[in-house]
Every structure is written in structure tokens, then in C-alpha cells.
Design an enzyme around this catalytic site. Structure first.
Site, short mmCIF file in Angstrom:
data_model
loop_
_atom_site.label_atom_id
_atom_site.label_comp_id
_atom_site.label_asym_id
_atom_site.label_seq_id
_atom_site.Cartn_x
_atom_site.Cartn_y
_atom_site.Cartn_z
CG HIS A 56 -1.72 1.22 1.38
ND1 HIS A 56 -2.83 1.49 0.62
CD2 HIS A 56 -1.54 2.29 2.17
CE1 HIS A 56 -3.30 2.67 0.95
NE2 HIS A 56 -2.55 3.18 1.91
CD GLU A 84 1.46 -12.42 -21.87
OE1 GLU A 84 2.21 -11.80 -21.12
OE2 GLU A 84 0.27 -12.63 -21.61
CG ASP A 110 5.03 -13.35 -19.19
OD1 ASP A 110 5.90 -13.61 -18.33
OD2 ASP A 110 3.81 -13.30 -18.93
CB CYS A 142 1.82 -3.26 -22.36
SG CYS A 142 1.48 -5.02 -22.48
C1 LIG Z 1 3.09 -6.70 -19.46
C2 LIG Z 1 3.35 -7.96 -19.28
O1 LIG Z 1 2.64 -8.73 -18.42
P1 LIG Z 1 2.94 -8.89 -16.85
O2 LIG Z 1 1.81 -8.23 -16.16
O3 LIG Z 1 2.96 -10.38 -16.65
O4 LIG Z 1 4.26 -8.25 -16.59
C3 LIG Z 1 4.46 -8.62 -19.96
O5 LIG Z 1 4.59 -9.84 -19.84
O6 LIG Z 1 5.22 -7.89 -20.62
#
Ligand SMILES: C=C(OP(=O)(O)O)C(=O)O
Length: 549
Positions: free
Chosen positions: A186, A428, A452, A499
Site C-alpha cells: 500500500h 507474450e 513474458d 506494454c
Molecule cells: C506486461 C506484461 O505482463 P505482466 O503483467 O505479466 O508483466 C508482460 O509480460 O510484458
């Protein structure tokens, strides 16, 4: 110098305010007038309820409904007949209220601690918090006042509870240092939301530091300096100055369109895991949310959030983003994210096991509840739904089929949902990248999860320090998979975002641009840094560099 875990970047210089919960030695005394003692106890309950309702309202206003919910748990304890009757019974036997509360609270704490369930065990803190509040009320002692902190305060605490962070006057706080916590605690989330430098996990800090000690908090490296030498103060003042200048300079990019020097437009979105992070995303000019990690809604509780509860959260995100695109990823648990009530069996290779979309397709009700909540919320903004960890087309068919079922149900119930929700998938796994020319027929967008993708392509557990030296985002195998995905998607006319963490890292931004990605989704605090890099990059040059991959 003391070392801890850096969880919120920045440098803070100031004087320590140590939040030390009073350590009571609660004495057992014999009470003659038990009626009067009972009245004292009941009055302390009423006072506590009033205090908690006020804190709840303040939290709701500053941090949203979800954070305020914790205080419902506190109110429930105060109304719990088992707790109240146990204290009452002890008082009627002639025991003083303070001792009766303490003993009863310990009874319930021990009961919870004996349970297997991690969530229930953590609830002991709520009981402790409430019992302490009651005892302080009985003693006429003021609760710690964080509303009126002196200027340039650095808060030192065992942990900062939601009721404490809700009251803090942020303008006067230069840093947090706590004994407990990790990157997703938190305190860490609130610190990042308010952009306050923070270091957590510093054992024994509460007893090592005195009120008024001069401190430097280095939220980049995790260092806390106590009463440092003049030279070090000067050095850090200089760093802080530079940091402030950098921040000011970055602000000048806020309203500049995110495109390369040679005019290629790159959309700049934010990754969030909690609704509180939206304010930081908007403040830094996010054009949308590129990844809302919904799994955090499912954590730290004993059962999944209901459809209504999820609906409220998704609706809030969409409303706050005011029509900007919001990509919400469906539940991505398993792997390193365990949720006790889902009873996921212990696995030899959890990252290769029952996780993400696999788990959702195997728990249709859980999945459909989330999809119904998402569909219901869709009328409040521009929702895009994204499925994690796809490896084959069949998973996409099945997931889309369940969305269709949820839509049919809502139609029958006369519940509105948007007709224009785009469906996308995370790329991924190497398999998804390699068959992206098949997957793109079924979806409206791709988002590459490089965290990933790198782990699966290079066969390195992303949580294992021993092999972290092999975690190379620029490995040609990774770059080829990204290139292949982008080329396939563009042939089909769909957009590709990234991302994973590498999108937040200025070092990797040019190569991602060169590979042709359309959108980068990054940590809210990194948006302007990344924009600066985009503005300095020439797409044609970077594209040439990766041509021969
Ligand atoms: C954004 C991804 O997912 P995670 O939330 O598993 O990091 C990723 O694998 O790049």
C-alpha cells in the site's frame, strides 16, 4: 546509511517524523461499577465509528472507493456481536474495558492466525488497528495527527496504514521510509501515486531514528542517510536540483504530440494496476491506458470481487479517462501471482502451467463474471478487452465465445453494453508471435508483453536472479519475434503496442520504434521521459538498423 527496497523514485531531504504506535502495557484492574465501565466501552465504540467514517470519507475522496473499503472492515469489527459480546462479558465479570478489549482482540487475532488462509491472517492487522483505536479513545489519547505535519517531513513508520496515508498533507512530505512492504505494498503504491520518494523493507528503522533527525531518502537506490555530513547533503541537494530541473524540462513536453523527428506518430499510453494510478497517468499526459492489470483487484481478499464490485472499478477507469482508449486485460494469475482462494495446485513449472487465459477458460464462471462487468462498464468510455498469454487460435475462439454468451445474457436482462468493443490479445509467447498472421484474423489489436516474451523466448525464469544476466531484451530472437508480429499485424491493418517494461526504458524506445510498433504503454511516471526519447528518435534510421534482423 541504511539500505532498503526503493519503491518510488526521487530524492527527499527533510526531518524525520517517527510514527511510533504507543506500546501499551495494559494492566488488568478490578472494576466495581461494571455498568459505568460498560458505558465507557460503548462510548469508545461510538467515537471510533465516527472517526472511521470520517477517515473513510476522506479516503474515498482522495484515493477512491476501493481504498476506502478497508474501513468497512473496521466498522464491521466494531459491530461484530462476537467481539462486542466477548468484551462485554469480561467487563461484566469486573475486568476493566482496556484489558477486556485487548484480551478479546488477541483471541480473535490468534484464531485468524491459525487459519491456512493468508488473507484472513492479514486481517489480524485490522483487529489490532481497531483495538488500539478503542483503547486510545478510552484513555482520551489523540490519534496520531497526520493532517498537520511540519514542512519537509519524512515519515518513518512500521508500515503506513490506509487510514494514515488518507490523512497525510502531501505538500509537506518529502519521503516515506517503512519497515514493512514491497514493491506492491500500500505504501509503495501511494508513494508512486503522489510521487513521493520511498524506501520500504528497512528493518528496525522505527527504533533507529528519532523525531527531528535529518534524513536523505534516495528512492532510486533505496538508501536512507541519517544525520549525514554536510558534503553529502550538498551532493544530494545538487541531485535534487537536477531532478527538479529534469522534471521541469519534461513538463514542457506535456502538450507536444508524441511523434519521431521524421514525423512517425507513436501513441503513448500508461500501464496501471490500481485506479489510483490514473491521476498520475493523466497528469503526465497519457493518451490512453495500454494495460490495466486487473489481477490486483482479485488479490488480498478471501473471494473474487463480485460482478458489481468489478463493474464499479472498470466504470471509474473509463469515466476518468473520458473517452480515451482503455485496454483492460482479463485476469492474469498463476505463474508468480498466486491467489489462495483459486486453489491453484502447486506446480513444478508454474510459468508454463495453469495460468492466465488457461485458468480463465477453465473457470468459466469466474471469467464470465469479469466479462459481464466489463461489458456493462463499456458504455462509460472506450473499452478494449485484452486476453493474456495466448498460444493458439482456439483460445481466442473460446474467449470470444464466452464474451458472446455474456452479451446474450445481458441482452436478455435488458442491460446496455457498447457495440464497439475491440478485442485484442497479448503477444507474450513465441508461439503467438510466430502465428500472429493467423491470430490477427480474429482480433482488433496486439499488445506485446515483452516481460513474458523475453522469458519464454530465452528460457529464463524472470523471477530467478541467477539467470537474470541472460535477460536480454535486445536478443535477436526477441527482436525477430517483435518484427514478425508487427509486420503481420500491419499487413492486416491492425495496430501493435508494447506494454512490457522495456517500453518504459529510454534505452529500448528507439529499437521498438524502428521495429514499427504503433503504441508504447509505460509506467505513468515514465511517460514524459519516453516522450522525450520519441521526439529525439528518427524512425527511418532506426528502421534501417533492424532491416536485416
Ligand atoms: C506486461 C506484461 O505482463 P505482466 O503483467 O505479466 O508483466 C508482460 O509480460 O510484458
Amino acid at each position: 546509511m541504511i539500505k532498503g527496497i526503493p519503491v518510488s523514485e526521487g530524492i527527499g531531504l527533510g526531518r524525520a517524523v517517527v510514527i511510533k504506535e504507543s506500546e501499551y502495557t495494559i494492566k488488568k484492574t478490578k472494576i466495581e461499577d461494571t455498568d459505568a465501565e460498560l458505558r465507557r466501552f460503548l462510548d469508545s465504540i461510538e467515537k471510533a465509528k465516527e472517526q472511521i467514517r470520517k477517515i473513510k470519507a476522506a479516503t474515498q475522496e482522495s484515493l477512491g472507493k476501493k481504498n476506502a473499503m478497508i474501513f468497512d472492515a473496521h466498522l464491521l469489527i466494531l459491530d461484530d456481536p462476537e467481539f462486542v459480546n466477548m468484551v462485554r462479558g469480561k467487563i461484566e465479570e469486573g475486568i476493566n474495558a482496556e484489558f477486556a478489549i485487548d484480551e478479546s482482540a488477541r483471541f480473535f487475532e490468534n484464531m485468524l492466525l491459525s487459519l491456512e488462509d493468508e488473507y484472513m491472517r492479514e486481517r489480524t492487522n485490522d483487529i489490532k488497528d481497531v483495538a488500539l483505536r478503542l483503547i486510545k479513545n478510552l484513555n482520551g489519547e489523540e490519534q496520531i495527527d497526520l493532517k498537520n505535519l511540519p514542512e519537509d517531513s519524512i515519515l518513518i513508520a512500521h508500515d503506513l496504514t490506509p487510514s494514515q496515508t488518507a490523512q497525510i498533507n502531501k505538500q509537506n512530505v518529502r519521503g516515506f521510509v517503512t519497515e514493512k512492504g514491497g514493491k506492491t505494498s500500500h505504501t509503495a503504491i501511494i508513494a508512486r501515486t503522489y510521487e513521493i520518494p520511498a524506501v520500504v523493507g528497512v528493518e528496525g528503522i522505527v527504533n533507529r531514528i528519532k523525531d527531528g533527525d535529518f534524513l536523505i531518502v534516495d528512492g532510486y537506490e533505496g538508501f536512507v542517510y541519517v544525520n549525514p555530513e554536510e558534503d553529502l547533503i550538498k551532493e544530494y541537494e545538487k541531485k535534487l536540483d537536477e531532478e527538479n530541473k529534469r522534471k521541469e524540462e519534461l513538463k514542457s513536453f506535456l502538450y507536444v504530440e508524441s511523434k519521431t523527428q521524421d514525423g512517425k506518430r507513436i501513441k503513448l499510453f500508461a500501464n496501471i494496476a490500481h485506479i489510483e494510478e490514473i491521476d498520475a497517468a493523466l497528469k503526465n499526459g497519457a493518451e490512453g491506458i495500454g494495460l490495466f492489470r486487473t489481477e490486483f483487484l482479485f488479490m488480498d481478499r478471501s473471494q473474487p470481487p463480485s460482478e458489481d464490485e468489478q463493474f464499479e472499478v472498470y466504470k471509474t477507469v473509463l469515466e476518468k479517462m473520458e473517452g480515451k482508449p482503455v485496454i483492460i486485460r482479463t485476469l492474469d494469475v498463476g505463474g508468480d501471482k498466486n491467489i489462495s482462494y483459486l486453489n491453484i495446485d502447486k506446480e513444478e513449472n508454474p510459468f508454463l502451467g495453469y495460468r492466465a487465459i488457461r485458468l480463465c477458460l477453465g473457470n468459466k464462471e469466474l471469467f464470465k463474471t469479469q466479462l459481464r462487468a466489463l461489458l456493462r462498464a463499456s458504455i462509460y468510455g472506450k473499452l478494449k478487452i485484452m486476453f493474456p498469454m495466448i498460444t493458439c487460435i482456439d483460445e481466442v475462439y473460446q474467449a470470444k465465445w464466452i464474451i458472446q454468451e455474456a452479451k446474450e445474457e445481458l441482452k436478455k436482462e435488458n442491460i446496455l453494453f457498447s457495440q464497439n468493443i475491440e478485442i485484442g490479445i497479448m503477444i507474450e509467447t513465441p508461439a503467438a508471435a510466430v502465428i500472429s498472421d493467423i491470430l490477427d484474423k480474429e482480433v482488433d489489436f496486439f499488445s506485446i508483453g515483452t516481460n513474458d516474451l523475453i522469458q519464454y523466448t530465452l528460457a529464463i525464469d524472470r523471477t530467478n536472479d541467477k539467470v537474470s544476466y541472460l535477460y536480454n531484451p535486445l536478443h535477436p530472437a526477441v527482436l525477430r519475434l517483435i518484427k514478425m508480429t508487427v509486420e503481420n499485424a500491419h499487413k492486416r491493418g491492425i495496430e501493435v503496442g508494447v506494454c512490457g517494461e522495456i517500453a518504459s526504458n529510454q534505452e529500448f524506445v528507439p529499437v521498438l520504434i524502428g521495429l514499427g510498433v504503433d503504441e508504447l504503454s509505460v509506467n505513468p511516471s515514465k511517460i514524459l521521459n519516453v516522450k522525450k526519447k520519441i521526439l529525439q528518435t528518427r524512425f527511418e534510421e532506426e528502421n534501417l538498423r533492424v532491416k536485416e534482423l
